[in-house]
Write a protein that holds these residues in place. Structure first.
Motif, PDB file in Angstrom:
ATOM      1  N   TYR A   1       0.835  -1.204   0.000  1.00  0.00           N
ATOM      2  CA  TYR A   1       0.000   0.000   0.000  1.00  0.00           C
ATOM      3  C   TYR A   1       0.873   1.259   0.000  1.00  0.00           C
ATOM      4  CZ  TYR A   1       0.457   1.737   4.816  1.00  0.00           C
ATOM      5  OH  TYR A   1       0.936   2.285   5.961  1.00  0.00           O
ATOM      6  N   LEU A   2       2.031   1.166   0.693  1.00  0.00           N
ATOM      7  CA  LEU A   2       2.948   2.314   0.710  1.00  0.00           C
ATOM      8  C   LEU A   2       3.578   2.531  -0.662  1.00  0.00           C
ATOM      9  CD1 LEU A   2       5.012   2.478   4.010  1.00  0.00           C
ATOM     10  CD2 LEU A   2       3.360   4.109   3.079  1.00  0.00           C
ATOM     11  N   GLN A   3       3.843   1.433  -1.381  1.00  0.00           N
ATOM     12  CA  GLN A   3       4.385   1.569  -2.733  1.00  0.00           C
ATOM     13  C   GLN A   3       3.413   2.360  -3.609  1.00  0.00           C
ATOM     14  OE1 GLN A   3       6.130  -1.853  -4.699  1.00  0.00           O
ATOM     15  NE2 GLN A   3       6.477  -2.906  -2.774  1.00  0.00           N
ATOM     16  N   LEU A   4       2.121   2.067  -3.473  1.00  0.00           N
ATOM     17  CA  LEU A   4       1.112   2.796  -4.256  1.00  0.00           C
ATOM     18  C   LEU A   4       1.092   4.273  -3.851  1.00  0.00           C
ATOM     19  CD1 LEU A   4      -1.927   0.299  -4.246  1.00  0.00           C
ATOM     20  CD2 LEU A   4      -0.055   0.466  -5.874  1.00  0.00           C
ATOM     21  N   VAL A   5       1.125   4.511  -2.528  1.00  0.00           N
ATOM     22  CA  VAL A   5       1.114   5.891  -2.028  1.00  0.00           C
ATOM     23  C   VAL A   5       2.318   6.664  -2.570  1.00  0.00           C
ATOM     24  CG1 VAL A   5       1.391   7.303   0.054  1.00  0.00           C
ATOM     25  CG2 VAL A   5      -0.214   5.387   0.059  1.00  0.00           C
ATOM     26  N   HIS A   6       3.503   6.037  -2.479  1.00  0.00           N
ATOM     27  CA  HIS A   6       4.730   6.695  -2.950  1.00  0.00           C
ATOM     28  C   HIS A   6       4.641   7.029  -4.437  1.00  0.00           C
ATOM     29  CE1 HIS A   6       7.234   4.752   0.513  1.00  0.00           C
ATOM     30  NE2 HIS A   6       6.457   5.746   0.915  1.00  0.00           N
ATOM     31  N   GLN A   7       4.085   6.089  -5.219  1.00  0.00           N
ATOM     32  CA  GLN A   7       4.037   6.303  -6.664  1.00  0.00           C
ATOM     33  C   GLN A   7       3.144   7.484  -7.028  1.00  0.00           C
ATOM     34  OE1 GLN A   7       3.248   2.459  -8.601  1.00  0.00           O
ATOM     35  NE2 GLN A   7       4.820   1.587  -7.274  1.00  0.00           N
ATOM     36  N   VAL A   8       2.018   7.609  -6.313  1.00  0.00           N
ATOM     37  CA  VAL A   8       1.140   8.752  -6.595  1.00  0.00           C
ATOM     38  C   VAL A   8       1.812  10.054  -6.141  1.00  0.00           C
ATOM     39  CG1 VAL A   8      -1.050   9.868  -6.010  1.00  0.00           C
ATOM     40  CG2 VAL A   8      -0.984   7.412  -6.500  1.00  0.00           C
ATOM     41  N   ARG A   9       2.399  10.010  -4.938  1.00  0.00           N
ATOM     42  CA  ARG A   9       3.076  11.194  -4.400  1.00  0.00           C
ATOM     43  C   ARG A   9       4.147  11.684  -5.373  1.00  0.00           C
ATOM     44  NH1 ARG A   9       5.261   9.678   1.213  1.00  0.00           N
ATOM     45  NH2 ARG A   9       3.220   9.361   2.123  1.00  0.00           N
TER      46      ARG A   9
ATOM     47  N   ALA B   1       4.465  10.964  -8.589  1.00  0.00           N
ATOM     48  CA  ALA B   1       3.910  11.383  -9.879  1.00  0.00           C
ATOM     49  C   ALA B   1       3.342  12.800  -9.784  1.00  0.00           C
ATOM     50  CB  ALA B   1       2.838  10.402 -10.337  1.00  0.00           C
ATOM     51  N   VAL B   2       2.745  13.133  -8.620  1.00  0.00           N
ATOM     52  CA  VAL B   2       2.218  14.485  -8.438  1.00  0.00           C
ATOM     53  C   VAL B   2       3.361  15.483  -8.340  1.00  0.00           C
ATOM     54  CG1 VAL B   2       1.004  15.992  -6.809  1.00  0.00           C
ATOM     55  CG2 VAL B   2       0.043  13.757  -7.395  1.00  0.00           C
ATOM     56  N   LEU B   3       4.381  15.081  -7.586  1.00  0.00           N
ATOM     57  CA  LEU B   3       5.551  15.946  -7.386  1.00  0.00           C
ATOM     58  C   LEU B   3       6.228  16.249  -8.721  1.00  0.00           C
ATOM     59  CD1 LEU B   3       6.985  17.063  -4.843  1.00  0.00           C
ATOM     60  CD2 LEU B   3       8.551  15.153  -5.017  1.00  0.00           C
ATOM     61  N   LEU B   4       6.323  15.248  -9.568  1.00  0.00           N
ATOM     62  CA  LEU B   4       7.029  15.403 -10.831  1.00  0.00           C
ATOM     63  C   LEU B   4       6.121  15.855 -11.968  1.00  0.00           C
ATOM     64  CD1 LEU B   4       9.284  12.218 -10.595  1.00  0.00           C
ATOM     65  CD2 LEU B   4       9.913  14.582 -10.092  1.00  0.00           C
ATOM     66  N   GLY B   5       4.824  16.000 -11.670  1.00  0.00           N
ATOM     67  CA  GLY B   5       3.915  16.520 -12.685  1.00  0.00           C
ATOM     68  C   GLY B   5       3.357  15.481 -13.641  1.00  0.00           C
TER      69      GLY B   5
ATOM     70  N   PRO C   1       9.124  24.428  -5.990  1.00  0.00           N
ATOM     71  CA  PRO C   1      10.344  24.082  -6.726  1.00  0.00           C
ATOM     72  C   PRO C   1      11.601  24.591  -6.016  1.00  0.00           C
ATOM     73  CG  PRO C   1       8.687  24.946  -8.221  1.00  0.00           C
ATOM     74  CD  PRO C   1       8.154  25.114  -6.831  1.00  0.00           C
ATOM     75  N   ALA C   2      11.490  25.777  -5.380  1.00  0.00           N
ATOM     76  CA  ALA C   2      12.653  26.355  -4.696  1.00  0.00           C
ATOM     77  C   ALA C   2      13.084  25.458  -3.527  1.00  0.00           C
ATOM     78  CB  ALA C   2      12.321  27.758  -4.191  1.00  0.00           C
ATOM     79  N   THR C   3      12.078  25.006  -2.741  1.00  0.00           N
ATOM     80  CA  THR C   3      12.391  24.138  -1.614  1.00  0.00           C
ATOM     81  C   THR C   3      13.023  22.842  -2.103  1.00  0.00           C
ATOM     82  OG1 THR C   3      10.360  24.985  -0.664  1.00  0.00           O
ATOM     83  CG2 THR C   3      11.423  23.181   0.514  1.00  0.00           C
ATOM     84  N   TYR C   4      12.420  22.305  -3.187  1.00  0.00           N
ATOM     85  CA  TYR C   4      12.912  21.054  -3.763  1.00  0.00           C
ATOM     86  C   TYR C   4      14.385  21.197  -4.145  1.00  0.00           C
ATOM     87  CZ  TYR C   4      12.868  16.857  -6.697  1.00  0.00           C
ATOM     88  OH  TYR C   4      13.127  15.634  -7.233  1.00  0.00           O
ATOM     89  N   THR C   5      14.699  22.292  -4.862  1.00  0.00           N
ATOM     90  CA  THR C   5      16.067  22.509  -5.321  1.00  0.00           C
ATOM     91  C   THR C   5      17.015  22.668  -4.142  1.00  0.00           C
ATOM     92  OG1 THR C   5      15.055  23.751  -7.100  1.00  0.00           O
ATOM     93  CG2 THR C   5      17.439  23.854  -6.969  1.00  0.00           C
ATOM     94  N   SER C   6      16.577  23.415  -3.143  1.00  0.00           N
ATOM     95  CA  SER C   6      17.461  23.678  -2.012  1.00  0.00           C
ATOM     96  C   SER C   6      17.734  22.398  -1.228  1.00  0.00           C
ATOM     97  CB  SER C   6      16.858  24.785  -1.141  1.00  0.00           C
ATOM     98  OG  SER C   6      16.697  24.339   0.183  1.00  0.00           O
TER      99      SER C   6
ATOM    100  N   ALA D   1       0.701  17.984  -0.399  1.00  0.00           N
ATOM    101  CA  ALA D   1       2.009  17.378  -0.208  1.00  0.00           C
ATOM    102  C   ALA D   1       3.051  17.887  -1.207  1.00  0.00           C
ATOM    103  CB  ALA D   1       1.904  15.863  -0.302  1.00  0.00           C
ATOM    104  N   THR D   2       2.633  18.698  -2.185  1.00  0.00           N
ATOM    105  CA  THR D   2       3.655  19.200  -3.110  1.00  0.00           C
ATOM    106  C   THR D   2       4.516  20.229  -2.407  1.00  0.00           C
ATOM    107  OG1 THR D   2       1.788  20.404  -3.990  1.00  0.00           O
ATOM    108  CG2 THR D   2       2.948  18.938  -5.515  1.00  0.00           C
ATOM    109  N   ILE D   3       5.761  20.312  -2.813  1.00  0.00           N
ATOM    110  CA  ILE D   3       6.630  21.325  -2.239  1.00  0.00           C
ATOM    111  C   ILE D   3       6.994  22.281  -3.366  1.00  0.00           C
ATOM    112  CG2 ILE D   3       7.547  19.890  -0.397  1.00  0.00           C
ATOM    113  CD1 ILE D   3       9.933  19.283  -2.179  1.00  0.00           C
TER     114      ILE D   3
END
Lengths: 131, 301
Positions: free
Chosen positions: A15-23, A25-29, A87-92, A83-85
């Motif tokens: 179930y966590l694998q599914l959660v991670h994959q959606v998270r 995919a959303v993060l990466l667009g 882009p600036a936070t991501y890069t930092s 849960a998205t962060i």
């Protein structure tokens, strides 16, 4: 339609694998606001996974504010997923991690040792959160 | 469908063949609407348990209750609600698939022939082919389609994938999970292949040496167990929780513990344990080891 995959040998609960994959995919667009996630029955049959497991993953994603379930219609990605962060936070964060990697390599750690250290620190942090 | 919490319950269930106990003192429950895996090495008593559950065997001791009734009474009403797929998915090899469907329709109180035909068409299995001429994977699919056509409330499968190649295994699981998602039935199946269980099952029963050694929801079982690694120690192990397995090397000790807090001692690391390692640890325990808290305490023979 979003396609899930399950790695039986990863040691991560399905179930966590599914959660991670959606998270991720959303993060990466790859998943955009308004996109519909596949129905529980579709996921169950496509990846040969227990429907209760898919339901549990969707529930968690809903609690995290990433998606919303609409009865009779399906589960949709939210407009501003919590849960998205930025882009600036991501890069930092990535820069910080790269700097740390540089220091670790300079100290002579190979990839395996890096992974072991990272996993140990992650587990430590998790345990401290629980305690 | 009755709204009971458990599709199957056993109390002190045991089966003896002459002087050998195939199953002993087995008290457990299979939750309704879930997929339960029965895991254990060959000869652990899995098939005996499943055959007792569907009424093909009569218990020597204790009792079984399936869907609120005893399967041993053999009433057609109870049996029509149970689907059973025996090991190696036996079919009448000289019957064509269509003849098998007809047999199924004639022998069952309820039999959804349309459902079976749609499944087989989806899998492109020809109805005029003799069962013996089908591949192993196709035979398994035909047997599953027949069992599902009963629209059972409880489906019991004995090592359903043991003889299948990896592709056929996946296709079999896809068909099974699709059916579970569509109908919400309770499934109980035995297997000795652990890695693929975690994706299809949410409840687990481990049988070893003819006894239940572990039973519970997979998520809680995984949460309750931790792997502790630290400097070698042989004393005072139980401080860390209930030790399931301890491995010692020259300088360090690895403990698999249940219900454990964190070891207070410095230098110890705690990490989560995967389902496969967890099951293997329980299977490695010698006969006569004290049973896990969820099972009943044993009575000396």
């Amino acid at each position: 339609m979003f396609v899930f995959r399950i790695d039986s040998r990863s040691g991560v609960p399905p179930y966590l694998q599914l959660v991670h994959q959606v998270r991720q995919a959303v993060l990466l667009g790859f998943l955009k606001p308004g996109d519909r996630l596949p129905l529980i029955r579709e996921v169950s049959e496509a990846v040969a996974i227990n429907p209760n497991t898919v339901a549990k993953a969707y529930r968690q994603l809903e609690q995290e504010g990433l998606v919303t379930g609409r009865p009779g219609q399906g589960t949709f990605v939210n407009e501003t997923p919590a849960a998205t962060i930025s882009p600036a936070t991501y890069t930092s964060l990535q820069r910080g991690l790269e700097a740390w990697l540089g220091r670790a390599r300079a100290a002579g750690l190979d990839e395996q040792a890096l992974n072991a250290l990272f996993t140990a620190a992650l587990n430590q942090a998790k345990n401290e959160n629980i305690a | 469908m009755t709204a009971t919490e458990y599709a199957l319950r056993t109390d002190g269930l045991g089966k003896r063949y002459r002087r050998t106990w195939a199953l002993r003192d087995c008290s457990l429950s299979v939750p309704t609407g879930r997929v339960t895996a029965l895991v254990g090495p060959n000869g652990a008593g899995k098939s005996t348990f499943l055959r007792l559950a569907v009424g093909l065997l009569a218990p020597t001791t204790g009792s079984v209750e399936v869907l609120g009734e005893s399967p041993a009474t053999n009433t057609p009403q109870v049996l029509s609600r149970i689907g059973f797929l025996a090991q190696d998915h036996p079919l009448y090899k000289h019957f064509t698939v269509a003849e098998l469907l007809r047999l199924g329709r004639s022998c069952n109180l309820r039999f959804d022939q349309g459902l079976a035909e749609r499944r087989l068409a989806q899998l492109e299995i020809p109805l005029d082919r003799k069962a013996g001429a089908l591949s192993g994977g196709q035979q398994a699919q035909v047997a599953l389609a027949l069992a599902l056509a009963k629209r059972p409330d409880l489906l019991v499968l004995d090592e359903p994938m043991a003889s299948l190649d990896p592709v056929a295994r996946l296709e079999f699981l896809q068909a099974l999970m699709g059916a579970v998602a569509a109908d919400g039935m309770t499934v109980l199946f035995s297997s000795h292949v652990v890695p693929e269980l975690e994706r299809v099952c949410d409840h687990l029963i481990v049988l070893n040496h003819s006894r239940v050694t572990l039973a519970g929801d997979i998520d809680s079982l995984v949460d309750e167990h931790r792997l502790l690694v630290g400097p070698r120690t042989t004393a005072d192990l139980d401080r860390a929780g209930t030790v399931v397995e301890a491995t010692h090397s020259e300088r360090h000790t690895t403990l698999l513990v249940r219900d454990g807090g964190l070891p207070a001692a410095p230098g110890w690391q705690s990490s989560p344990v995967g389902l496969e390692d967890l099951v293997l640890a329980y299977l490695r325990r010698p006969a006569g080891t004290e049973v896990a808290p969820t099972a009943r305490t044993e009575v000396p023979a």
